[in-house]
Scaffold this motif. Structure first.
Motif, PDB file in Angstrom:
ATOM      1  N   GLN A   6       0.843  -1.185   0.000  1.00 61.84           N
ATOM      2  CA  GLN A   6       0.000   0.000   0.000  1.00 61.84           C
ATOM      3  C   GLN A   6       0.882   1.240   0.000  1.00 61.84           C
ATOM      4  OE1 GLN A   6      -3.282   0.337  -0.169  1.00 61.84           O
ATOM      5  NE2 GLN A   6      -3.858  -1.823  -0.034  1.00 61.84           N
ATOM      6  N   PHE A   7       0.601   2.168  -0.897  1.00 59.69           N
ATOM      7  CA  PHE A   7       1.223   3.484  -0.868  1.00 59.69           C
ATOM      8  C   PHE A   7       0.184   4.498  -0.393  1.00 59.69           C
ATOM      9  CE2 PHE A   7       3.948   1.464  -4.099  1.00 59.69           C
ATOM     10  CZ  PHE A   7       5.203   1.842  -3.649  1.00 59.69           C
ATOM     11  N   ASP A   8       0.642   5.499   0.322  1.00 60.31           N
ATOM     12  CA  ASP A   8      -0.257   6.583   0.707  1.00 60.31           C
ATOM     13  C   ASP A   8      -0.614   7.415  -0.519  1.00 60.31           C
ATOM     14  OD1 ASP A   8      -0.259   5.857   3.380  1.00 60.31           O
ATOM     15  OD2 ASP A   8       1.483   7.120   3.860  1.00 60.31           O
ATOM     16  N   PRO A   9      -1.753   8.107  -0.491  1.00 64.01           N
ATOM     17  CA  PRO A   9      -2.126   8.988  -1.612  1.00 64.01           C
ATOM     18  C   PRO A   9      -1.164  10.162  -1.717  1.00 64.01           C
ATOM     19  CG  PRO A   9      -3.672   9.224   0.208  1.00 64.01           C
ATOM     20  CD  PRO A   9      -2.791   8.067   0.552  1.00 64.01           C
ATOM     21  N   PRO A  10      -1.080  10.782  -2.903  1.00 59.39           N
ATOM     22  CA  PRO A  10      -0.077  11.833  -3.127  1.00 59.39           C
ATOM     23  C   PRO A  10      -0.366  13.099  -2.343  1.00 59.39           C
ATOM     24  CG  PRO A  10      -1.537  11.663  -5.009  1.00 59.39           C
ATOM     25  CD  PRO A  10      -1.862  10.500  -4.121  1.00 59.39           C
ATOM     26  N   GLN A  11       0.696  13.801  -2.030  1.00 55.78           N
ATOM     27  CA  GLN A  11       0.609  15.110  -1.403  1.00 55.78           C
ATOM     28  C   GLN A  11       1.669  16.009  -2.025  1.00 55.78           C
ATOM     29  OE1 GLN A  11       2.085  15.413   2.699  1.00 55.78           O
ATOM     30  NE2 GLN A  11       2.712  13.259   2.593  1.00 55.78           N
ATOM     31  N   GLY A  12       1.507  17.305  -1.836  1.00 57.76           N
ATOM     32  CA  GLY A  12       2.478  18.248  -2.374  1.00 57.76           C
ATOM     33  C   GLY A  12       2.230  19.636  -1.837  1.00 57.76           C
ATOM     34  N   SER A  13       3.167  20.509  -2.081  1.00 59.57           N
ATOM     35  CA  SER A  13       3.006  21.907  -1.682  1.00 59.57           C
ATOM     36  C   SER A  13       2.098  22.623  -2.681  1.00 59.57           C
ATOM     37  CB  SER A  13       4.379  22.575  -1.574  1.00 59.57           C
ATOM     38  OG  SER A  13       5.225  22.208  -2.642  1.00 59.57           O
ATOM     39  N   PRO A  14       1.656  23.833  -2.366  1.00 57.12           N
ATOM     40  CA  PRO A  14       0.682  24.528  -3.235  1.00 57.12           C
ATOM     41  C   PRO A  14       1.143  24.665  -4.676  1.00 57.12           C
ATOM     42  CG  PRO A  14       0.801  25.619  -1.110  1.00 57.12           C
ATOM     43  CD  PRO A  14       1.900  24.578  -1.107  1.00 57.12           C
ATOM     44  N   ALA A  15       0.178  24.618  -5.589  1.00 56.41           N
ATOM     45  CA  ALA A  15       0.442  24.639  -7.025  1.00 56.41           C
ATOM     46  C   ALA A  15       0.989  25.991  -7.473  1.00 56.41           C
ATOM     47  CB  ALA A  15      -0.831  24.303  -7.797  1.00 56.41           C
ATOM     48  N   TRP A  16       1.618  25.972  -8.620  1.00 53.24           N
ATOM     49  CA  TRP A  16       2.133  27.168  -9.288  1.00 53.24           C
ATOM     50  C   TRP A  16       0.989  28.147  -9.517  1.00 53.24           C
ATOM     51  CZ3 TRP A  16       3.526  27.169 -15.180  1.00 53.24           C
ATOM     52  CH2 TRP A  16       4.204  28.352 -15.514  1.00 53.24           C
ATOM     53  N   LYS A  17       1.193  29.385  -9.141  1.00 54.37           N
ATOM     54  CA  LYS A  17       0.176  30.424  -9.280  1.00 54.37           C
ATOM     55  C   LYS A  17       0.394  31.175 -10.597  1.00 54.37           C
ATOM     56  CE  LYS A  17      -0.601  31.104  -4.316  1.00 54.37           C
ATOM     57  NZ  LYS A  17       0.184  29.919  -3.920  1.00 54.37           N
ATOM     58  N   ILE A  18      -0.579  31.038 -11.493  1.00 53.85           N
ATOM     59  CA  ILE A  18      -0.434  31.624 -12.824  1.00 53.85           C
ATOM     60  C   ILE A  18      -1.723  32.304 -13.267  1.00 53.85           C
ATOM     61  CG2 ILE A  18       1.310  30.000 -13.633  1.00 53.85           C
ATOM     62  CD1 ILE A  18      -0.980  28.484 -15.072  1.00 53.85           C
ATOM     63  N   GLU A  19      -1.565  33.210 -14.238  1.00 51.60           N
ATOM     64  CA  GLU A  19      -2.681  33.728 -15.010  1.00 51.60           C
ATOM     65  C   GLU A  19      -2.627  33.043 -16.371  1.00 51.60           C
ATOM     66  OE1 GLU A  19      -4.112  37.865 -17.241  1.00 51.60           O
ATOM     67  OE2 GLU A  19      -2.274  37.830 -16.021  1.00 51.60           O
ATOM     68  N   VAL A  20      -3.699  32.363 -16.745  1.00 50.46           N
ATOM     69  CA  VAL A  20      -3.738  31.648 -18.022  1.00 50.46           C
ATOM     70  C   VAL A  20      -4.019  32.644 -19.143  1.00 50.46           C
ATOM     71  CG1 VAL A  20      -4.904  29.882 -19.381  1.00 50.46           C
ATOM     72  CG2 VAL A  20      -4.473  29.498 -16.945  1.00 50.46           C
TER      73      VAL A  20
END
Length: 677
Positions: free
Chosen positions: A545-559
């Motif tokens: 079993q692997f734990d579900p993914p985690q990460g730091s906040p996403a890249w903040k962009i204007e599309v």
């Protein structure tokens, strides 16, 4: 993905750290580290890439490095010389200079007051390659690496050649890098020198395919940087990760098998169902908690913490279930299996013999001698268009599709419906007795899952330039009409074939556009063969079993422009040629932190006449855009590769704009002799 913004230690970032190499070249790095690192020093993790930290890898960097820094690591993301915001020029991939720079960066970081003197190195693709290559050089501070989607053999299992065949992506990758490295540094970091740096790059930018096509056999050029030449050189602990839907499917098994002489605790491997992405942001699901796994690895080898990683199974693999083939799938059903050792002693080889269009485990002598038969195949040159992309990358229609159209252009050997399910875990191998009517020939062998719903799903494949059937270093022309034996090893896989399904072995003499055609259309005559399947006892449930993914906040962009992707295979207007058209618009965006604009759009056109191997043409155009503060720039490349029986022909045009004014233009053109390819 679970987004984490609060960490055990407060992380700070320096967007432009200067590293001065021993020859005076200045490299620019982005550095994250705990705020109190000078009072409580931490290990450093290096990622050394040409992919522009400011606007290239920034999306994944934002979700990775702040998390690691917040858990007690310094993350040093260096722009290689000649790329991004660094000075200098990049002559080629994995050069001695590149590896020396990485060693110097490690030594510099290990000597900083915020570092405890220990270093790790990680990366995907290019960064996975040079992590292994630098580990083989043994810089004193480097204690562990994490290599993702990489290879141990730059010739036999990379983006350039495979099985001695020229990969279409050899041209595709050269076009990609010509476009990628043609962009300027960010004026906000480079200052008034940015334009001078840009022009210096453009005037010296190589079209790498001119070098790569001049090394068509496995020579010293490819042996450099191929760690399989001397596995024993690597002493660092190695965690190898990859995906079954990536182009690099074999490295995890190769490292798990060949590195344990330094101790089974120091090498581990993970293979998921993923495309060419980091496993916490990868598809198809399930993604895993890569950062948690990385922390366990780094904590053990860089902090001497007891994390238990040394007791993990040697190889953890996602055993994929059979599903109806589709060009894209957001998730891939299956289960995690865990091989305590690798090779797994529980895996046994089962031999199926080839007969008159049959694949049978009864009769024969187990070596491909099931009785006399003679079957010939000369595939149309557009066989292979159902094979999918070598490097699925866009989270879209890039995976292998329904195989029946390619099966119909191949010589097929079908088994009986399975009475019980089987788990194929490892690398199937096919031994063939055959002859060719031409001195040059190639072969593609696909193992397919014939499903009760009538679809044919690709399990795994292998390709071989038959002039290389004895040696990749010393190939020889075939003697027309003379029988010989060849072994085609298929890519590693973990796949369950259910009861009631049938196995199909499909053999073709073309596989476009994955591999470039032979100079002539050869007819192969098969008179014997055997398929050896690595079968593991049936997994009854998840074994890990692997734990579900985690990460730091996403890249903040204007599309500024929305991404899009399309892939189409069709006949041209005259109905004579088969076209594969790819439109990959990665969009354009503005960074909301530092304001840099970046965008990318590429168009691919792969064309071939089914009756003429010398009609193959690949064309790739790419446009890169950027700017800030009212200043805009653009680079556009137009590239083309074609051939005749004797030569490969490559050409490119590189053009750059500053605002609306053309400031640079250069043409490339080369003719390179074919050497049994």
């Amino acid at each position: 993905m679970k987004i984490v913004s609060q960490f055990p230690r407060k992380a700070v970032e320096n967007p432009d750290v200067t590293l001065t190499m021993s020859d005076g070249c200045r490299l620019s790095a982005r550095l994250w580290l705990p705020e109190d690192a000078e009072e409580n020093p931490v290990p450093v993790i290096l990622e050394h890439l040409p992919y522009r930290k400011r606007d290239g890898t920034i999306a994944r960097d934002e979700q990775t490095h702040p998390w690691l820094a917040g858990h007690g690591y310094a993350c040093l993301r260096v722009d290689m010389r000649g790329n991004g915001d660094s000075d200098g020029l990049m002559a080629d991939e994995y050069t001695p200079q590149e590896l020396q720079d990485a060693c110097e960066a490690i030594a510099w970081a290990a000597g900083q007051p915020w570092c405890n003197g220990k270093a790790g190195m990680m990366g995907i693709s290019w960064g996975g390659f040079n992590s292994l290559q630098v580990a083989a050089l043994r810089p004193p501070a480097l204690k562990a690496i994490i290599t993702i989607c990489s290879t141990v053999d730059r010739y036999a299992d990379d983006i350039h050649y495979k099985g001695g065949c020229l990969l279409g992506e050899n041209f595709g990758w050269a076009a990609t890098m010509l476009a990628y490295s043609s962009r300027p540094p960010d004026p906000a970091l480079a200052g008034n020198r940015w334009h001078e740096m840009w022009m210096h790059r453009l005037n010296n930018q190589p079209f790498h395919i001119q070098q790569w096509l001049r090394h068509q056999w496995r020579d010293a050029y490819w042996k450099h940087g191929s760690v399989c030449e001397d596995y024993a050189a690597i002493d660092a602990a190695v965690l190898a990760i990859g995906g079954w839907h990536d182009g690099y499917r074999n490295t995890m098994a190769h490292l798990a098998e060949n590195l344990p002489e330094h101790g089974n605790d120091k090498v581990k491997a993970i293979a998921g169902p993923w495309i060419h992405k980091y496993p916490h942001i990868a598809k198809p699901e399930p993604a895993i908690d890569f950062l948690g796994e990385a922390k366990r690895w780094w904590d053990k080898w860089l902090k001497d913490a007891e994390t238990g990683v040394e007791d993990d199974p040697a190889f953890r693999l996602w055993l994929m279930d059979s599903i109806k083939p589709n060009r894209w799938m957001p998730e891939r059903p299956g289960r995690w299996i865990a091989c305590r050792n690798w090779p797994d002693p529980a895996i046994e080889s089962k031999t199926l013999t080839l007969g008159l269009n049959t694949l049978d485990d009864a009769g024969g002598d187990g070596e491909g001698n099931a009785g006399a038969f003679s079957l010939s195949v000369c595939s149309p040159q557009d066989c292979g268009i159902c094979g999918g992309e070598f490097f699925p990358f866009a989270y879209s229609d890039e995976l292998p599709g329904e195989q029946t159209p390619d099966d119909e252009k191949s010589l097929c050997f079908d088994g009986e419906p399975l009475k019980t399910p089987i788990d194929i875990v490892g690398a199937p191998a096919v031994k063939l007795t055959l002859s060719s009517d031409r001195p040059h020939a190639q072969i593609a062998v696909r193992l397919c899952d014939l499903r009760p719903d009538g679809t044919s799903a690709l399990i795994t494949l292998g390709v071989l330039n038959l002039t290389h059937h004895r040696s990749h270093e010393h190939p020889e022309p075939l003697t027309p009409g003379e029988s010989f034996e060849a072994v085609v090893t298929l890519d590693q896989i973990a796949y369950r074939v259910p009861a009631g399904h049938r196995l199909r072995l499909a053999v073709s003499t073309a596989y476009w556009p994955l591999i470039w055609p032979s100079p002539e259309a050869a007819t192969l005559t098969l008179s014997g063969g055997a398929l050896k399947l690595p079968l593991r006892p049936l997994a009854e449930a998840d074994e890990w079993q692997f734990d579900p993914p985690q990460g730091s906040p996403a890249w903040k962009i204007e599309v500024l422009r929305t991404p899009s992707y399309s892939h189409e295979a069709k006949k041209d207007a005259d109905g004579g040629k088969t076209l594969v058209l790819v439109d990959n618009d990665m969009g354009e965006q503005r960074d909301l932190n530092h304001g840099l604009i970046s965008g990318s759009h590429s168009w691919e056109r792969w064309s071939i006449d089914p009756d003429d191997p010398t009609s193959a043409v690949a064309e790739i155009d790419t446009e890169k855009t950027g700017g800030r503060d009212g200043q805009r720039w653009k680079t556009r490349i137009e590239t083309r590769m074609s051939c005749d029986k004797e030569n490969f022909l490559v050409e490119a045009n590189l053009k750059s704009w500053e605002n609306d004014k053309v400031v640079f233009e250069r043409d490339y053109s080369d003719t390179i002799e074919r050497k049994l390819v």
